[in-house]
Design a protein around this motif. Structure first.
Motif, PDB file in Angstrom:
ATOM      1  N   UNK A 155      34.059  54.821  40.116  1.00 45.06           N
ATOM      2  CA  UNK A 155      33.877  53.586  40.877  1.00 45.06           C
ATOM      3  C   UNK A 155      34.548  52.404  40.187  1.00 45.06           C
ATOM      4  N   UNK A 156      34.433  52.350  38.862  1.00 44.06           N
ATOM      5  CA  UNK A 156      35.075  51.269  38.114  1.00 44.06           C
ATOM      6  C   UNK A 156      36.596  51.336  38.255  1.00 44.06           C
ATOM      7  N   UNK A 157      37.137  52.549  38.109  1.00 43.35           N
ATOM      8  CA  UNK A 157      38.594  52.716  38.239  1.00 43.35           C
ATOM      9  C   UNK A 157      39.053  52.407  39.662  1.00 43.35           C
ATOM     10  N   UNK A 158      38.226  52.753  40.618  1.00 35.96           N
ATOM     11  CA  UNK A 158      38.581  52.485  42.013  1.00 35.96           C
ATOM     12  C   UNK A 158      38.611  50.982  42.265  1.00 35.96           C
ATOM     13  N   UNK A 159      37.672  50.255  41.654  1.00 37.49           N
ATOM     14  CA  UNK A 159      37.659  48.797  41.811  1.00 37.49           C
ATOM     15  C   UNK A 159      38.929  48.174  41.228  1.00 37.49           C
ATOM     16  N   UNK A 160      39.363  48.678  40.062  1.00 35.20           N
ATOM     17  CA  UNK A 160      40.614  48.187  39.471  1.00 35.20           C
ATOM     18  C   UNK A 160      41.808  48.497  40.368  1.00 35.20           C
ATOM     19  N   UNK A 161      41.820  49.703  40.923  1.00 38.55           N
ATOM     20  CA  UNK A 161      42.917  50.107  41.796  1.00 38.55           C
ATOM     21  C   UNK A 161      42.989  49.217  43.033  1.00 38.55           C
ATOM     22  N   UNK A 162      41.826  48.834  43.578  1.00 35.49           N
ATOM     23  CA  UNK A 162      41.812  48.004  44.774  1.00 35.49           C
ATOM     24  C   UNK A 162      42.442  46.627  44.506  1.00 35.49           C
ATOM     25  N   UNK A 163      42.249  46.106  43.298  1.00 36.12           N
ATOM     26  CA  UNK A 163      42.817  44.781  42.975  1.00 36.12           C
ATOM     27  C   UNK A 163      44.334  44.822  42.869  1.00 36.12           C
ATOM     28  N   UNK A 164      44.857  46.039  42.639  1.00 36.00           N
ATOM     29  CA  UNK A 164      46.305  46.158  42.444  1.00 36.00           C
ATOM     30  C   UNK A 164      47.025  46.678  43.685  1.00 36.00           C
ATOM     31  N   UNK A 165      46.272  47.115  44.670  1.00 36.74           N
ATOM     32  CA  UNK A 165      46.899  47.709  45.866  1.00 36.74           C
ATOM     33  C   UNK A 165      47.075  46.638  46.944  1.00 36.74           C
ATOM     34  N   UNK A 166      48.240  46.683  47.581  1.00 43.29           N
ATOM     35  CA  UNK A 166      48.525  45.741  48.666  1.00 43.29           C
ATOM     36  C   UNK A 166      48.639  46.425  50.020  1.00 43.29           C
ATOM     37  N   UNK A 167      48.813  47.725  49.981  1.00 37.64           N
ATOM     38  CA  UNK A 167      48.997  48.492  51.216  1.00 37.64           C
ATOM     39  C   UNK A 167      47.648  48.622  51.920  1.00 37.64           C
ATOM     40  N   UNK A 168      47.531  48.158  53.161  1.00 35.80           N
ATOM     41  CA  UNK A 168      46.254  48.242  53.888  1.00 35.80           C
ATOM     42  C   UNK A 168      45.725  49.664  54.002  1.00 35.80           C
ATOM     43  N   UNK A 169      46.634  50.623  54.171  1.00 41.58           N
ATOM     44  CA  UNK A 169      46.190  52.019  54.302  1.00 41.58           C
ATOM     45  C   UNK A 169      45.561  52.506  53.007  1.00 41.58           C
ATOM     46  N   UNK A 170      46.105  52.069  51.869  1.00 44.05           N
ATOM     47  CA  UNK A 170      45.528  52.463  50.588  1.00 44.05           C
ATOM     48  C   UNK A 170      44.153  51.815  50.382  1.00 44.05           C
ATOM     49  N   UNK A 171      44.071  50.535  50.805  1.00 44.39           N
ATOM     50  CA  UNK A 171      42.775  49.857  50.680  1.00 44.39           C
ATOM     51  C   UNK A 171      41.719  50.522  51.560  1.00 44.39           C
ATOM     52  N   UNK A 172      42.120  50.952  52.768  1.00 40.72           N
ATOM     53  CA  UNK A 172      41.191  51.655  53.649  1.00 40.72           C
ATOM     54  C   UNK A 172      40.745  52.972  53.023  1.00 40.72           C
ATOM     55  N   UNK A 173      41.711  53.666  52.437  1.00 42.40           N
ATOM     56  CA  UNK A 173      41.392  54.937  51.767  1.00 42.40           C
ATOM     57  C   UNK A 173      40.451  54.692  50.591  1.00 42.40           C
ATOM     58  N   UNK A 174      40.697  53.578  49.858  1.00 41.62           N
ATOM     59  CA  UNK A 174      39.835  53.244  48.721  1.00 41.62           C
ATOM     60  C   UNK A 174      38.408  52.963  49.182  1.00 41.62           C
ATOM     61  N   UNK A 175      38.264  52.294  50.327  1.00 41.19           N
ATOM     62  CA  UNK A 175      36.934  52.022  50.875  1.00 41.19           C
ATOM     63  C   UNK A 175      36.199  53.329  51.201  1.00 41.19           C
ATOM     64  N   UNK A 176      36.912  54.277  51.792  1.00 37.59           N
ATOM     65  CA  UNK A 176      36.306  55.558  52.139  1.00 37.59           C
ATOM     66  C   UNK A 176      35.859  56.303  50.874  1.00 37.59           C
TER      67      UNK A 176
END
Length: 245
Positions: A155-176
């Motif tokens: 979860x911590x690593x996923x939170x870091x990844x979300x701050x660095x991702x700009x692609x909406x599809x990646x952010x949606x995948x991160x939410x899932x």
């Protein structure tokens, strides 16, 4: 003194002649431990009621062994009904007494065996409970220190990844992924408590039951009323765990 003893009576008590029997005080025919009762209680009853019967021990004059008898005593009366003496009819009940003693011994032995087996079963049950609880605690620790820690790290690593991702599809995948990890965390935490509630071992049975009541109300909508005294203390871990389960 007796004034007549038949041949069967002589053989029963080990006397050779009737003359010796007639010269022997009646008291001496009874086993020493029974003499006082016979003279202080039984014979006075005969005199009051006219007859009486009791189980008593005669004494064998040769061996000193006790002979269990059914001893009946009653008045002998003359033609006018006036008492002129006492008669006795005695029946050997030694075999019955031995059977009763054997049965009592068997019953005692059986009770002792049942008590011993019950104690063994209780001991085995306590051992099984202790082993099961130990395994539950071990599995709970593995979940808490292993799986749940890895989920937290993810979860911590996923939170870091979300701050660095700009692609909406990646952010949606991160939410899932985050929702899946949150659900896994919830299930893992719930399973940890079900396996071995830490509160049971740290705060005791009363606190653990209060937690369980709250959980039943929250998870299943059950109205649970719990009345636990403040002085409830169960020191034995096996008993404490059995009561909680």
């Amino acid at each position: 003194q007796p004034f007549y003893v038949n041949a069967a009576g002589l053989r029963l008590v080990g006397l050779d002649t009737r003359e010796r029997a007639l010269a022997t005080p009646v008291k001496e025919f009874f086993f020493p431990e029974d003499q006082q009762f016979v003279y202080d209680e039984f014979f006075p009853r005969v005199l009051r009621e006219g007859r009486a019967e009791m189980e008593v021990r005669f004494r064998h004059f040769r061996t000193g062994a006790a002979i269990w008898m059914m001893y009946s005593v009653f008045y002998i009366r003359d033609d006018t009904g006036r008492p002129i003496g006492l008669a006795t009819v005695s029946r050997d009940i030694s075999l019955r007494k031995r059977a009763e003693e054997a049965l009592a011994h068997w019953n005692t032995t059986l009770e002792e065996q049942v008590a011993a087996r019950t104690a063994q079963l209780r001991s085995l049950s306590a051992q099984v409970t202790a082993v099961e609880e130990g395994e539950r605690r071990r599995m709970a620790e593995v979940l808490h220190e292993g799986l749940l820690q890895w989920i937290s790290a993810a979860l911590l690593n996923l939170a870091k990844l979300r701050t660095q991702a700009n692609d909406p599809s990646l952010l949606q995948c991160a939410d899932q992924i985050e929702r899946c990890l949150d659900e896994a965390m919830t299930i893992g935490s719930k399973l940890t408590y079900e396996l071995s509630p830490p509160i049971l071992h740290s705060l005791g049975l009363g606190a653990a039951l209060a937690w369980l009541a709250e959980r039943q109300a929250r998870d299943h909508g059950l109205a649970v009323k719990l009345d636990v005294g403040s002085d409830v203390a169960v020191d034995d871990p096996a008993v404490r765990t059995t009561l909680f389960r």
